[in-house]
Design a protein around this motif. Structure first.
Motif, PDB file in Angstrom:
ATOM      1  N   GLU A 626       2.055   7.153  -3.316  1.00  0.00           N
ATOM      2  CA  GLU A 626       2.605   6.128  -4.189  1.00  0.00           C
ATOM      3  C   GLU A 626       3.925   5.787  -3.494  1.00  0.00           C
ATOM      4  O   GLU A 626       4.513   6.598  -2.902  1.00  0.00           O
ATOM      5  CB  GLU A 626       3.008   6.992  -5.530  1.00  0.00           C
ATOM      6  CG  GLU A 626       3.507   6.166  -6.515  1.00  0.00           C
ATOM      7  CD  GLU A 626       3.949   6.983  -7.659  1.00  0.00           C
ATOM      8  OE1 GLU A 626       4.749   6.552  -8.642  1.00  0.00           O
ATOM      9  OE2 GLU A 626       3.260   8.042  -8.226  1.00  0.00           O
ATOM     10  N   THR A 628       7.568   3.963  -4.288  1.00  0.00           N
ATOM     11  CA  THR A 628       8.858   3.380  -5.430  1.00  0.00           C
ATOM     12  C   THR A 628       9.581   2.164  -4.878  1.00  0.00           C
ATOM     13  O   THR A 628      10.228   2.442  -3.721  1.00  0.00           O
ATOM     14  CB  THR A 628       9.439   4.398  -5.914  1.00  0.00           C
ATOM     15  OG1 THR A 628       8.652   5.733  -6.241  1.00  0.00           O
ATOM     16  CG2 THR A 628      10.366   4.226  -6.822  1.00  0.00           C
ATOM     17  N   VAL A 630      12.234  -1.114  -5.408  1.00  0.00           N
ATOM     18  CA  VAL A 630      13.657  -1.472  -6.015  1.00  0.00           C
ATOM     19  C   VAL A 630      13.450  -2.935  -6.507  1.00  0.00           C
ATOM     20  O   VAL A 630      13.728  -3.506  -5.607  1.00  0.00           O
ATOM     21  CB  VAL A 630      14.755  -0.973  -5.236  1.00  0.00           C
ATOM     22  CG1 VAL A 630      15.820  -1.402  -6.051  1.00  0.00           C
ATOM     23  CG2 VAL A 630      15.053   0.470  -4.918  1.00  0.00           C
ATOM     24  N   ASP A 632      11.451  -6.233  -8.339  1.00  0.00           N
ATOM     25  CA  ASP A 632      10.423  -7.005  -8.456  1.00  0.00           C
ATOM     26  C   ASP A 632      10.335  -8.123  -7.250  1.00  0.00           C
ATOM     27  O   ASP A 632      11.238  -8.206  -6.774  1.00  0.00           O
ATOM     28  CB  ASP A 632       9.860  -7.652  -9.497  1.00  0.00           C
ATOM     29  CG  ASP A 632      10.023  -6.938 -10.558  1.00  0.00           C
ATOM     30  OD1 ASP A 632       9.751  -5.617 -10.552  1.00  0.00           O
ATOM     31  OD2 ASP A 632      10.232  -7.240 -11.939  1.00  0.00           O
ATOM     32  N   ASP A 658      -1.779  -2.011  -7.210  1.00  0.00           N
ATOM     33  CA  ASP A 658      -0.861  -1.946  -8.446  1.00  0.00           C
ATOM     34  C   ASP A 658      -1.735  -1.316  -9.495  1.00  0.00           C
ATOM     35  O   ASP A 658      -2.600  -1.802  -9.835  1.00  0.00           O
ATOM     36  CB  ASP A 658      -0.487  -3.249  -8.928  1.00  0.00           C
ATOM     37  CG  ASP A 658       0.243  -3.242 -10.222  1.00  0.00           C
ATOM     38  OD1 ASP A 658       0.316  -2.380 -11.093  1.00  0.00           O
ATOM     39  OD2 ASP A 658       1.215  -4.032 -10.552  1.00  0.00           O
ATOM     40  N   ASP A 708       5.257  -5.611  -8.907  1.00  0.00           N
ATOM     41  CA  ASP A 708       6.036  -5.048 -10.146  1.00  0.00           C
ATOM     42  C   ASP A 708       6.760  -3.737  -9.871  1.00  0.00           C
ATOM     43  O   ASP A 708       6.088  -2.729  -9.879  1.00  0.00           O
ATOM     44  CB  ASP A 708       5.268  -5.167 -11.256  1.00  0.00           C
ATOM     45  CG  ASP A 708       6.040  -4.747 -12.558  1.00  0.00           C
ATOM     46  OD1 ASP A 708       7.167  -4.074 -12.761  1.00  0.00           O
ATOM     47  OD2 ASP A 708       5.779  -5.450 -13.758  1.00  0.00           O
ATOM     48  N   ALA A 709       7.903  -3.472  -9.665  1.00  0.00           N
ATOM     49  CA  ALA A 709       8.632  -2.438  -9.109  1.00  0.00           C
ATOM     50  C   ALA A 709       8.628  -1.347 -10.387  1.00  0.00           C
ATOM     51  O   ALA A 709       8.574  -0.070 -10.259  1.00  0.00           O
ATOM     52  CB  ALA A 709      10.239  -2.356  -9.200  1.00  0.00           C
ATOM     53  N   SER A 710       8.309  -1.582 -11.431  1.00  0.00           N
ATOM     54  CA  SER A 710       8.220  -0.837 -12.766  1.00  0.00           C
ATOM     55  C   SER A 710       6.758  -0.210 -12.693  1.00  0.00           C
ATOM     56  O   SER A 710       6.550   0.844 -13.328  1.00  0.00           O
ATOM     57  CB  SER A 710       8.475  -1.481 -14.093  1.00  0.00           C
ATOM     58  OG  SER A 710       7.399  -2.349 -14.482  1.00  0.00           O
ATOM     59  N   HIS A 711       5.826  -0.745 -12.171  1.00  0.00           N
ATOM     60  CA  HIS A 711       4.424  -0.290 -11.995  1.00  0.00           C
ATOM     61  C   HIS A 711       4.303   0.821 -11.008  1.00  0.00           C
ATOM     62  O   HIS A 711       4.849   0.919 -10.254  1.00  0.00           O
ATOM     63  CB  HIS A 711       3.334  -1.356 -11.845  1.00  0.00           C
ATOM     64  CG  HIS A 711       3.136  -2.303 -13.000  1.00  0.00           C
ATOM     65  ND1 HIS A 711       2.197  -3.336 -12.949  1.00  0.00           N
ATOM     66  CD2 HIS A 711       3.984  -2.491 -14.111  1.00  0.00           C
ATOM     67  CE1 HIS A 711       2.483  -3.974 -14.041  1.00  0.00           C
ATOM     68  NE2 HIS A 711       3.246  -3.232 -14.846  1.00  0.00           N
ATOM     69  N   THR A 712       3.300   1.588 -11.305  1.00  0.00           N
ATOM     70  CA  THR A 712       2.853   2.685  -9.995  1.00  0.00           C
ATOM     71  C   THR A 712       2.056   1.754  -9.119  1.00  0.00           C
ATOM     72  O   THR A 712       0.975   1.433  -9.002  1.00  0.00           O
ATOM     73  CB  THR A 712       1.844   3.706 -10.738  1.00  0.00           C
ATOM     74  OG1 THR A 712       2.328   4.291 -11.676  1.00  0.00           O
ATOM     75  CG2 THR A 712       1.591   4.620  -9.611  1.00  0.00           C
ATOM     76  N   ASN A 713       2.781   1.896  -7.853  1.00  0.00           N
ATOM     77  CA  ASN A 713       2.039   1.072  -6.688  1.00  0.00           C
ATOM     78  C   ASN A 713       1.832   2.289  -5.391  1.00  0.00           C
ATOM     79  O   ASN A 713       2.718   3.204  -5.327  1.00  0.00           O
ATOM     80  CB  ASN A 713       3.163   0.072  -6.016  1.00  0.00           C
ATOM     81  CG  ASN A 713       3.541  -1.035  -7.220  1.00  0.00           C
ATOM     82  OD1 ASN A 713       2.666  -2.032  -7.194  1.00  0.00           O
ATOM     83  ND2 ASN A 713       4.609  -1.234  -7.667  1.00  0.00           N
ATOM     84  N   ASN A 738      11.324  -2.361   1.293  1.00  0.00           N
ATOM     85  CA  ASN A 738      11.670  -3.227  -0.100  1.00  0.00           C
ATOM     86  C   ASN A 738      12.236  -4.530   0.388  1.00  0.00           C
ATOM     87  O   ASN A 738      13.381  -4.849  -0.042  1.00  0.00           O
ATOM     88  CB  ASN A 738      12.717  -2.256  -0.664  1.00  0.00           C
ATOM     89  CG  ASN A 738      12.947  -2.439  -2.138  1.00  0.00           C
ATOM     90  OD1 ASN A 738      11.808  -2.422  -3.043  1.00  0.00           O
ATOM     91  ND2 ASN A 738      13.792  -3.073  -2.381  1.00  0.00           N
TER      92      ASN A 738
END
Length: 975
Positions: A626, A628, A630, A632, A658, A708-713, A738
């Motif tokens: 995974e 994380t 910062v 989108d 994603d 999409d930074a809020s998703h689990t990538n 990033n």
């Protein structure tokens, strides 16, 4: 060939940034290119180029140099007599980026069919009637800026403030990197006695007053203690608030403070060697299998049968509800408070023993056997280290961040470990007898001729204090007398010595540092590590100095990290890696049940790569991790991979998935490996670039849009995407950034990996109050490990160690038929002009404040000698070189290296580079799409009829000089 130029400028009339496009003979990009349908005016008369020397011209060490050529544009007049480029007089170019590309005459795609010839910035534009000359600027000049721009205001309103007074006004605040010795920090608050070692966070500070460590009193001899023979062991119990010591003839004594002692009756007659406390019980052991216990505070003692027979017991420890005793070749344990004992069926060598609760292990050192062994229960034992010398002491203490650390000492090294399994050898401390942890430090006692050693918090650096004993010190304990911490040493000649010490105060905030109610006690000091400050508890007797460590771990203090630090101070970005682990086997999650082979050869000759195999034709298997982000937008992924086994059909995939949307944001698909080179396409996202890192190893750079930074990538590795296929792929590193452009780094992240891989030695630098440039500091770090640093043709800052090319795999092969300018053997500008050296001397661990005076009377002669010298030295030599080379000399290099072992290794490496004949050569080859790629991290094999090159020889480039006008590349090589 086709030359293109992309020039950034600013239109001062229109008040807007513009990009100008020029070519050598007219070119238009395709609709699918970036930028699309862009016409490049045919104005280039002379394409800019850049000469790069890995070091100063003709040398093989020191700072890199760059020579910049100009981009010359044709400024022809039109029918009305106006110059076609006269409008550029209203444009500003200084400090803006210029990119010059070269492509084959058949090139159609931009930038895909082109290679950068030079990426740099411009100084200015010069105009004549027929030409516009854009003058390029060496990017290394961008580092000729101050390392430290924060200056002292010098405006303290005493007793407040940390900006000093008039004498500090306008001076740069000190900057510290890594591990430095005996610096003299400025006093930034003379009322509160506050000093600043670094403008920023540090890991540890050790403070000295006239050469003596603060917070520790002198050792004084304890008299009237009642022991008549060798006092062999001592232990302090914080639960009972007392010391217990054991000695010859069964003597046992107790003391509340290490100063006043009461003799007790042990009920054994033989010499006692060790004593320990646990679960309300004291156990003392000694010669002839003697074992005696006390459960009433050491007042009364009862002898117990321990099953040892006549064997002497050397050590005892308590943990996990049991007692364990040991000697060389024998151990026993008790689970009932020492009442009954069971012999271990195994035969460990245990001279000294502790229990490590966080590991659930007893850990013992083996004396002359040179071993370290562990046991969960005293019954089964596992050897962890062999050949460790005369190992006599072991202690446990916390490391930075609360992580447990073990230190074991022998007559060859101080060993460190965080798991009791893997041990790292540190400095030689003479002939240690034992080690103990307390007061945030490790203390080592030794033979009468050796000093008492005190470590920094991480046990990496040791300083000596005079040995108070006239004989061998056998043991040491640290406890409390109710007011002060006490350090008590015991030894031969019935000697006991005692010193008082005060723990170093640690301040959480700057406000706490300034708070007089929290001031340190007299003779001690406190530290505010987050700001790099320390505060004295009372005025110093003389010169105040400090040993300082910056960086949370040794891996944060290397030359590669120092170069990053210097570039960062100049505003050069490193995007940083968002991947949380490179350990693909342990820390990545499996898709299915792939087979992961660890310890695979990596690009730099180590064993840090992994081969991931999908061996199941019924399911796709792989590994994922995974990430994380910062914000989108478009992000970047870089993979360093090598061919293993290609699936019979289908592709191998490196992807960014994603997991919420259930789609790939990036998918780089390898459809084939041709002669070790991957055929790569991006089925999702963009393949930015694929380039060779080392023979067989390729870096694939991809851009992932719409992340999409809020998703689990998650980053995923699939050795075979098609379910019905199997395959494998070898992976060295995965890097996730990033940023939309993985090449937006000013500093090559691959070079950081490479440089740390080749030399991860700890370095140290302190700026003091004098101005120094980022370029000067970068050079110091590079030169310390024999590396070059500079910019490449893409405009990125690069660095690598200059080493012996012998045995390296050539990435370029050339013969006389390839040369347009004949091969010549050239001279070198190194000292001696190429005459071999017979000795290499490395100066390291600089003493920033040499002291031949202003030292306290108690400073030992050995420490006085150390403090008087600016440098420590390690060397290697080969006197036989002088047989053939009468004028062979020494080479002395001053470095930022901090440790003796690293300096010795570097001396050996540099001697091997220069103790024999070397062949610097020069020639020119045509400028082609292949020769333009040659860089300093390449190796070139030359086969030629001259100079003994008929069988071919591998060389390292030291100068690369493309000449766009002549269509040549001049190469100077060393081998």
């Amino acid at each position: 060939m086709i030359f293109l130029a992309v020039v950034s400028a600013y239109d001062t009339l229109g008040a807007s940034a513009e990009t100008l496009y020029f070519s050598s003979n007219g070119f238009k990009s395709r609709p699918t290119d970036t930028p699309p349908n862009q016409y490049f005016e045919p104005r280039i008369k002379q394409a800019a180029s850049m000469r790069r020397d890995a070091f100063s011209p003709g040398r093989t060490f020191g700072r890199s140099t760059v020579g910049m050529g100009d981009l010359v544009l044709k400024n022809s007049e039109d029918a009305s007599g106006v110059g076609a480029l006269d409008y550029l007089l209203n444009y500003a170019f200084d400090g803006r980026v210029i990119e010059v590309y070269v492509g084959a005459d058949t090139a159609v795609a931009f930038p895909g069919d082109f290679e950068p010839l030079v990426v740099s910035t411009m100084e200015q534009a010069e105009f004549t009637r027929s030409e516009v000359r854009l003058k390029l600027r060496d990017r290394q000049l961008e580092l000729d800026v101050p390392l430290q721009t924060t200056l002292y205001d010098g405006d303290n309103a005493l007793p407040a403030g940390l900006e000093g007074v008039e004498d500090l006004k306008g001076k740069p605040k000190p900057k510290c990197f890594g591990k430095v010795r005996n610096i003299s920090p400025p006093c930034v608050n003379t009322s509160k006695l506050i000093y600043q070692a670094n403008d920023g966070e540090v890991f540890d500070i050790r403070v000295f007053d006239t050469g003596v460590p603060l917070g520790l009193s002198e050792f004084t001899q304890v008299v009237g203690h009642g022991f008549g023979g060798v006092v062999a062991g001592i232990c302090y119990s914080p639960e009972e608030g007392q010391f217990v010591a054991v000695a010859g003839a069964g003597d046992i004594g107790t003391s509340p403070d290490g100063l006043t002692w009461t003799q007790r009756v042990s009920n054994v007659a033989n010499n006692l060697y060790d004593v320990a406390f646990g679960d309300g019980t004291w156990v003392a052991v000694g010669a002839a299998g003697d074992c005696t216990i006390s459960s009433d505070g050491g007042v009364t003692w009862t002898e117990k049968d321990d099953q040892f027979g006549a064997s002497g017991i050397l050590c005892v420890a308590y943990g996990a509800g049991r007692w364990v005793i040991g000697t060389l070749g024998k151990a026993a344990y008790s689970t009932d408070g020492g009442l009954t004992w069971t012999l271990s069926a195994e035969a460990p060598n245990v001279w000294e023993l502790i229990y490590v609760q966080s590991l659930g292990l007893f850990v013992g050192v083996g004396g002359a056997a040179g071993t370290i062994s562990t046991s969960p229960d005293g019954e089964t034992w596992t050897g962890r280290l062999a050949g460790g010398g005369l190992l006599k002491g072991i202690a446990q203490g916390p490391a930075y961040g609360g992580r447990m650390q073990l230190v074991a000492v022998s007559d060859s090294a101080a060993y460190r470990s965080v798991d009791a399994v893997n041990w790292t050898a540190g400095p030689d401390l003479g002939t240690p007898q034992n080690v103990v942890y307390g007061l945030g430090r490790y203390f080592v006692v030794a033979q009468a001729a050796d000093p008492l050693w005190i470590s920094t918090a991480d046990a990496a650096t040791w300083i000596e204090v005079p040995n108070p004993h006239g004989d061998i010190i056998q043991d040491i304990a640290i406890g409390s007398d109710g007011s002060y911490q006490c350090i008590v040493t015991v030894g031969e000649g019935a000697e006991i010595y005692r010193a008082t010490a005060q723990p170093v105060a640690t301040y959480a905030t700057e406000a706490d540092l300034l708070d007089d109610s929290l001031a340190p006690t007299a003779g001690s000091y406190g530290v505010y590590l987050a700001g790099g400050y320390f505060r004295l508890g009372s005025p110093a007797n003389g010169l105040v100095t400090a040993d300082v460590i910056q960086g949370a771990a040794a891996t944060d203090r290397t030359a590669a990290k120092g170069l990053e630090w210097a570039l960062g101070a100049a505003g050069k970005a490193n995007l940083g890696n968002l991947m949380t682990s490179d350990d693909i086997d342990a820390d990545w999650t499996s898709v299915g049940t792939p087979v992961v082979t660890t310890g695979v050869a990596d690009p730099w000759g180590g064993t840090d790569a992994y081969t991931i195999a999908d061996d199941n034709a019924a399911a796709a298997e792989g590994k994922w991790r995974e990430v994380t982000f910062v914000g989108d937008g478009t992000k970047s992924v870089a993979w360093v991979v090598k061919e293993a086994t290609m699936p019979a059909a289908g592709v191998q995939r490196l992807a960014l998935w994603d997991d919420i949307s259930g789609v790939n944001r990036l998918a780089l698909d390898i459809s084939a490996w041709v002669a070790g080179e991957p055929t790569v396409t991006a089925s999702v996202g963009t393949l930015v670039r694929s380039f060779r890192v080392r023979p067989g190893w390729w870096c694939l750079l991809g851009a992932a849009p719409s992340v999409d930074a809020s998703h689990t990538n998650v980053a995923i590795i699939y050795p075979a995407v098609t379910v019905a296929q199997t395959g494998s792929i070898t992976v060295y590193k995965a890097r996730v950034f990033n940023s939309a452009d993985p090449e937006a780094n000013d500093w090559s992240w691959l070079d950081v990996l490479h440089l740390d891989h080749d030399n991860d030695a700890v370095c140290g630098f302190w700026s003091g109050l004098e101005p120094i440039t980022c370029a000067e500091v970068a050079s110091k770090f590079a030169e310390s490990v024999g590396a070059w640093w500079g910019v490449d043709r893409r405009g990125a800052f690069r660095s690598a160690i200059f080493g012996d090319p012998t045995g390296e795999t050539a990435t370029v092969e050339l013969t006389a038929n390839d040369m347009k300018k004949p091969l010549e053997r050239i001279s070198t500008a190194d000292p001696g002009h190429g005459i071999p050296i017979w000795r290499s001397i490395i100066r390291f661990s600089r003493n920033y404040t040499p002291q031949s005076s202003d030292l306290a009377a108690g400073v030992s002669d050995a420490r006085r000698g150390l403090l008087a010298r600016e440098w420590k030295e390690e060397s290697d030599e080969d006197a036989t070189v002088q047989t053939a080379h009468i004028l062979a000399g020494e080479q002395v290099d001053e470095t930022l290296l901090a440790e003796s072992a690293d300096a010795a290794a570097e001396a050996t490496r540099r001697l091997a580079l220069r103790d024999g004949r070397r062949d610097p050569i020069e020639f020119a080859v045509p400028l082609t799409m292949d020769t333009v790629l040659v860089d300093f991290d390449d190796f070139v094999e030359i086969t030629h009829s001259r100079f003994g090159l008929t069988a071919g020889k591998v060389f390292a480039p030291i100068t690369i000089e493309p000449d766009a006008a002549a269509r040549l590349v001049t190469l100077r090589l060393w081998g």
